[in-house]
Design a protein around this motif. Sequence first.
Motif, PDB file in Angstrom:
ATOM      1  N   LEU A 286       0.858  -1.379   0.005  1.00  0.00           N
ATOM      2  CA  LEU A 286      -0.117   0.539  -0.301  1.00  0.00           C
ATOM      3  C   LEU A 286       1.227   1.452   0.048  1.00  0.00           C
ATOM      4  N   SER A 287       2.185   1.466   0.592  1.00  0.00           N
ATOM      5  CA  SER A 287       3.282   2.437   0.310  1.00  0.00           C
ATOM      6  C   SER A 287       3.268   3.459  -1.146  1.00  0.00           C
ATOM      7  N   LEU A 288       2.792   2.120  -2.403  1.00  0.00           N
ATOM      8  CA  LEU A 288       2.953   2.778  -3.090  1.00  0.00           C
ATOM      9  C   LEU A 288       2.473   3.986  -3.606  1.00  0.00           C
ATOM     10  N   LEU A 289       1.418   3.350  -2.668  1.00  0.00           N
ATOM     11  CA  LEU A 289       0.243   4.684  -3.562  1.00  0.00           C
ATOM     12  C   LEU A 289       1.050   6.403  -2.858  1.00  0.00           C
ATOM     13  N   ASP A 290       2.100   6.022  -1.943  1.00  0.00           N
ATOM     14  CA  ASP A 290       2.344   7.453  -1.498  1.00  0.00           C
ATOM     15  C   ASP A 290       3.287   7.989  -3.057  1.00  0.00           C
ATOM     16  N   ALA A 291       3.128   7.370  -4.144  1.00  0.00           N
ATOM     17  CA  ALA A 291       3.810   7.865  -5.271  1.00  0.00           C
ATOM     18  C   ALA A 291       3.712   8.646  -6.150  1.00  0.00           C
ATOM     19  N   PHE A 292       1.628   8.704  -5.760  1.00  0.00           N
ATOM     20  CA  PHE A 292       1.229   9.998  -6.621  1.00  0.00           C
ATOM     21  C   PHE A 292       1.977  11.547  -5.468  1.00  0.00           C
ATOM     22  N   ASP A 293       1.332  12.248  -6.445  1.00  0.00           N
ATOM     23  CA  ASP A 293       1.071  13.976  -5.941  1.00  0.00           C
ATOM     24  C   ASP A 293       0.383  14.278  -5.435  1.00  0.00           C
ATOM     25  N   GLY A 294      -0.196  14.297  -4.241  1.00  0.00           N
ATOM     26  CA  GLY A 294      -1.305  14.764  -4.445  1.00  0.00           C
ATOM     27  C   GLY A 294      -1.623  14.013  -2.891  1.00  0.00           C
ATOM     28  N   ASP A 295      -3.268  13.990  -1.944  1.00  0.00           N
ATOM     29  CA  ASP A 295      -3.659  13.615  -1.364  1.00  0.00           C
ATOM     30  C   ASP A 295      -4.014  12.564  -1.600  1.00  0.00           C
ATOM     31  N   ILE A 296      -4.361  11.528  -1.167  1.00  0.00           N
ATOM     32  CA  ILE A 296      -4.879  10.044  -1.024  1.00  0.00           C
ATOM     33  C   ILE A 296      -6.072  10.327   0.100  1.00  0.00           C
TER      34      ILE A 296
ATOM     35  N   SER B  78      -4.295  -0.900  -9.565  1.00  0.00           N
ATOM     36  CA  SER B  78      -3.244  -0.988  -8.776  1.00  0.00           C
ATOM     37  C   SER B  78      -2.530  -1.791  -9.751  1.00  0.00           C
ATOM     38  N   PHE B  79      -2.155  -1.951 -10.368  1.00  0.00           N
ATOM     39  CA  PHE B  79      -1.050  -1.968 -11.356  1.00  0.00           C
ATOM     40  C   PHE B  79      -0.417  -0.863 -12.094  1.00  0.00           C
ATOM     41  N   GLY B  80      -1.373   0.290 -12.063  1.00  0.00           N
ATOM     42  CA  GLY B  80      -0.878   1.481 -13.022  1.00  0.00           C
ATOM     43  C   GLY B  80      -0.375   2.042 -11.570  1.00  0.00           C
ATOM     44  N   VAL B  81      -0.476   1.708 -10.069  1.00  0.00           N
ATOM     45  CA  VAL B  81       0.433   2.596  -9.015  1.00  0.00           C
ATOM     46  C   VAL B  81       1.440   1.834  -8.867  1.00  0.00           C
ATOM     47  N   VAL B  82       1.808   0.462  -9.406  1.00  0.00           N
ATOM     48  CA  VAL B  82       3.384  -0.548  -9.449  1.00  0.00           C
ATOM     49  C   VAL B  82       4.060   1.454 -10.557  1.00  0.00           C
ATOM     50  N   VAL B  83       3.472   0.828 -11.652  1.00  0.00           N
ATOM     51  CA  VAL B  83       3.909   1.198 -12.827  1.00  0.00           C
ATOM     52  C   VAL B  83       4.869   2.792 -12.300  1.00  0.00           C
ATOM     53  N   ARG B  84       3.617   3.359 -11.637  1.00  0.00           N
ATOM     54  CA  ARG B  84       3.959   4.678 -11.401  1.00  0.00           C
ATOM     55  C   ARG B  84       4.885   4.840 -10.371  1.00  0.00           C
ATOM     56  N   ALA B  85       4.899   3.633  -9.862  1.00  0.00           N
ATOM     57  CA  ALA B  85       5.913   3.864  -8.461  1.00  0.00           C
ATOM     58  C   ALA B  85       7.422   3.676  -8.942  1.00  0.00           C
ATOM     59  N   ALA B  86       7.680   2.751 -10.078  1.00  0.00           N
ATOM     60  CA  ALA B  86       8.612   2.176 -10.325  1.00  0.00           C
ATOM     61  C   ALA B  86       8.896   3.480 -11.397  1.00  0.00           C
ATOM     62  N   ILE B  87       8.544   4.265 -12.481  1.00  0.00           N
ATOM     63  CA  ILE B  87       9.353   5.314 -12.713  1.00  0.00           C
ATOM     64  C   ILE B  87       9.401   6.419 -11.845  1.00  0.00           C
ATOM     65  N   GLU B  88       8.976   6.495 -10.756  1.00  0.00           N
ATOM     66  CA  GLU B  88       8.798   7.571 -10.007  1.00  0.00           C
ATOM     67  C   GLU B  88      10.140   7.550  -8.712  1.00  0.00           C
ATOM     68  N   ASP B  89      10.005   6.614  -8.078  1.00  0.00           N
ATOM     69  CA  ASP B  89      10.819   6.000  -6.955  1.00  0.00           C
ATOM     70  C   ASP B  89      11.955   5.676  -7.376  1.00  0.00           C
ATOM     71  N   LYS B  90      12.927   5.739  -7.142  1.00  0.00           N
ATOM     72  CA  LYS B  90      14.423   5.237  -7.448  1.00  0.00           C
ATOM     73  C   LYS B  90      14.893   4.787  -6.944  1.00  0.00           C
ATOM     74  N   TYR B  91      13.883   4.451  -5.610  1.00  0.00           N
ATOM     75  CA  TYR B  91      14.502   2.856  -4.801  1.00  0.00           C
ATOM     76  C   TYR B  91      13.782   1.541  -5.090  1.00  0.00           C
ATOM     77  N   LEU B  92      12.881   1.478  -6.423  1.00  0.00           N
ATOM     78  CA  LEU B  92      11.765   0.606  -6.847  1.00  0.00           C
ATOM     79  C   LEU B  92      11.928   0.206  -8.454  1.00  0.00           C
ATOM     80  N   SER B  93      13.563  -0.904  -8.325  1.00  0.00           N
ATOM     81  CA  SER B  93      14.121  -1.138  -8.961  1.00  0.00           C
ATOM     82  C   SER B  93      12.641  -1.648 -10.316  1.00  0.00           C
ATOM     83  N   PRO B  94      13.106  -1.785 -11.365  1.00  0.00           N
ATOM     84  CA  PRO B  94      11.861  -2.841 -12.376  1.00  0.00           C
ATOM     85  C   PRO B  94      11.466  -4.258 -12.273  1.00  0.00           C
ATOM     86  N   ALA B  95      12.742  -4.618 -11.748  1.00  0.00           N
ATOM     87  CA  ALA B  95      13.075  -6.165 -11.820  1.00  0.00           C
ATOM     88  C   ALA B  95      11.643  -6.027 -10.085  1.00  0.00           C
TER      89      ALA B  95
END
Length: 170
Positions: free
Chosen positions: A20-30, A123-140
């Motif tokens: 669920l913490s991957l939701l924090d990759a969004f710029d906005g209020d959850i 939820s899959f879009g959340v994972v993709v966004r987190a991978a693109i936006e977060d340097k600590y989440l690798s594509p693998a």
Amino acid sequence: MTRIYVGPTSLYSLGQVGELSLLDAFDGDIVVPEPVIDSVDVEPAATNLAAFLDGGVETGVDEGRLGAARSVLGAKDIGAGETVIAGVLAHCDPADRTAVAVVSEDRTVRRTAQGLGAEITSSFGVVVRAAIEDKYLSPAQAKRIVRRIDQHGMHLTGELRERAVGEVGE
């Protein structure tokens, strides 16, 4: 600031695998309305959601828009989907499609929200966004998360899974 309404299907998907913490990759209020929270009652998703909510997520319902949401959806009872759509109705800005977003796998909620002018993802879009936006989440790592979500109930067709995994790797 964008308001991101999260529906129960996405909370279930991400909560079952502890992401669920991957939701924090969004710029906005959850925003997770109370009826949405109440509908996530399967473990470990419910426990993971409770921990995520302790981080200061907004849980209010736009009470003034529930009737309109019910009308738009043709629903008899106000439930999780209606509270998400009520939020879209309350915060949608025709001049700015990024004012409100919805994270859900529910087709009716997704189509309705998009028709009302909200951005939508899953939820899959959340994972993709987190991978693109977060340097600590690798594509693998993101690919492993997509596969874990797929194994825990949000089954994808082979084509859709490969598309989600492929987008993570781009």
